[in-house]
Design a protein around this motif. Sequence first.
Motif, short mmCIF file in Angstrom:
data_model
loop_
_atom_site.label_atom_id
_atom_site.label_comp_id
_atom_site.label_asym_id
_atom_site.label_seq_id
_atom_site.Cartn_x
_atom_site.Cartn_y
_atom_site.Cartn_z
N GLU A 74 -65.04 33.22 51.09
CA GLU A 74 -63.83 32.46 50.77
C GLU A 74 -63.18 32.82 49.43
O GLU A 74 -62.05 32.43 49.19
CB GLU A 74 -64.16 30.97 50.77
CG GLU A 74 -64.53 30.41 52.14
CD GLU A 74 -63.37 30.47 53.11
OE1 GLU A 74 -62.22 30.29 52.67
OE2 GLU A 74 -63.62 30.71 54.31
N ILE A 75 -63.89 33.53 48.55
CA ILE A 75 -63.30 33.80 47.23
C ILE A 75 -62.82 35.24 47.14
O ILE A 75 -63.30 36.11 47.87
CB ILE A 75 -64.30 33.48 46.09
CG1 ILE A 75 -65.51 34.42 46.12
CG2 ILE A 75 -64.72 32.02 46.15
CD1 ILE A 75 -66.45 34.24 44.93
N PRO A 76 -61.89 35.53 46.24
CA PRO A 76 -61.34 36.88 46.13
C PRO A 76 -62.36 37.89 45.63
O PRO A 76 -63.20 37.57 44.78
CB PRO A 76 -60.19 36.72 45.12
CG PRO A 76 -59.95 35.27 44.98
CD PRO A 76 -61.22 34.58 45.32
N VAL B 296 -68.14 26.15 47.98
CA VAL B 296 -66.88 26.90 47.94
C VAL B 296 -65.88 26.20 47.02
O VAL B 296 -65.19 26.84 46.22
CB VAL B 296 -66.30 27.05 49.37
CG1 VAL B 296 -64.87 27.62 49.30
CG2 VAL B 296 -67.19 27.94 50.22
N GLU B 297 -65.84 24.87 47.10
CA GLU B 297 -64.90 24.10 46.28
C GLU B 297 -65.19 24.28 44.80
O GLU B 297 -64.27 24.45 43.99
CB GLU B 297 -64.98 22.62 46.67
CG GLU B 297 -64.45 22.30 48.05
CD GLU B 297 -65.36 22.75 49.18
OE1 GLU B 297 -64.84 23.00 50.28
OE2 GLU B 297 -66.59 22.89 48.95
N GLU C 232 -70.85 31.75 52.58
CA GLU C 232 -69.55 31.11 52.74
C GLU C 232 -68.71 31.25 51.46
O GLU C 232 -67.50 31.48 51.53
CB GLU C 232 -69.74 29.64 53.10
CG GLU C 232 -68.45 28.92 53.45
CD GLU C 232 -67.78 29.45 54.70
OE1 GLU C 232 -66.56 29.21 54.85
OE2 GLU C 232 -68.44 30.11 55.53
N VAL C 233 -69.36 31.14 50.31
CA VAL C 233 -68.66 31.32 49.04
C VAL C 233 -68.08 32.73 48.96
O VAL C 233 -66.90 32.92 48.63
CB VAL C 233 -69.60 31.05 47.84
CG1 VAL C 233 -68.97 31.53 46.54
CG2 VAL C 233 -69.92 29.56 47.75
N TYR D 183 -63.03 32.00 35.59
CA TYR D 183 -64.41 32.49 35.66
C TYR D 183 -64.64 33.41 36.86
O TYR D 183 -63.99 33.26 37.90
CB TYR D 183 -65.40 31.32 35.72
CG TYR D 183 -65.58 30.66 34.37
CD1 TYR D 183 -66.67 30.95 33.57
CD2 TYR D 183 -64.63 29.77 33.88
CE1 TYR D 183 -66.82 30.37 32.31
CE2 TYR D 183 -64.77 29.17 32.64
CZ TYR D 183 -65.87 29.49 31.86
OH TYR D 183 -66.00 28.91 30.63
N TYR D 184 -65.58 34.33 36.67
CA TYR D 184 -66.11 35.14 37.77
C TYR D 184 -67.30 34.41 38.38
O TYR D 184 -67.91 33.53 37.76
CB TYR D 184 -66.56 36.51 37.26
CG TYR D 184 -65.43 37.38 36.79
CD1 TYR D 184 -64.79 38.28 37.65
CD2 TYR D 184 -64.98 37.32 35.46
CE1 TYR D 184 -63.75 39.08 37.21
CE2 TYR D 184 -63.94 38.11 35.01
CZ TYR D 184 -63.33 39.00 35.90
OH TYR D 184 -62.29 39.78 35.47
N ILE D 185 -67.64 34.81 39.60
CA ILE D 185 -68.76 34.23 40.33
C ILE D 185 -69.83 35.29 40.49
O ILE D 185 -69.57 36.35 41.07
CB ILE D 185 -68.31 33.71 41.71
CG1 ILE D 185 -67.17 32.70 41.57
CG2 ILE D 185 -69.50 33.12 42.47
CD1 ILE D 185 -67.49 31.46 40.76
#
Length: 261
Positions: free
Chosen positions: A197-199, A164-165, A193-194, A175-177
């Motif tokens: 936690e990310i938008p 996540v960090e 979890e990622v 960047y996009y994930i």
Amino acid sequence: MNQKFKIIDSHAHYDDEAFNEDREYLLNEINENGVIGILNCASSYDSLKTTDQLTKDHDFIFGALGIHPENANEMKIDTLDEIKAYIKNNDKIVAIGEIGLDYYWDENPPKDIQKDVFRRHMNLAKELNYPVVIHDRDAHQDTLEIIKEFPEVTGVVHCFSGSVEFAKECIKLGYYIGITGVVTFKNAKKVVEVVREIPLEKILVETDCPYMAPEPNRGKRNKSDYIEYIITKIAKIKNIDPYEANLRFNENFFRLIRKEK
């Protein structure tokens, strides 16, 4: 297949030999099944040409051109000039990729060669103001250090496998994930979890086909209409409507490649 989904696959390899026997049939089939866009990502030197050709043969396929870190030894003195020539003659080449670092296999090119080739691609992206498609396997720290060297460049960290960090660091850098079918696997706690936690506006969905088919098709040859399962799983994690998530991911993709819908 849920016909209301309008699917965009942000990372695929339809020039892979796994599709040699039925490529045209399959591409027509998935297009009819609601796949409205694909970013086909080159990996080897030879795939620069095959990716370019796929974009010319199919209205709904865009291309990214670059040399994968596993093939970093294929980078020649004039390879970047060849990529620039493809881009100049084809407005459907919209990104530099798949590029990056892969420390997983011992037989991969040495790390210093991978880093050099990665930086050369990043310089090209900076010069052209193009987004990048980054491959990062077991190389999170070095990947982060290099992308920080090029603050003008943004893109997607595809097939995301970090923490996540690390995801939040990448997002801070613009960047996009990229989320694959791994998110549907029973043991996929880290990527779940990622996603949690990310938008939503920083997530892209992808197959990386022919690899990593999502449940319930795990182990089969992957294809873009299977993204339905990825979208549905992410929507469940985020507790939002799957169709709304689908539309948001499509908007994210068009922002990535800087083209209007």
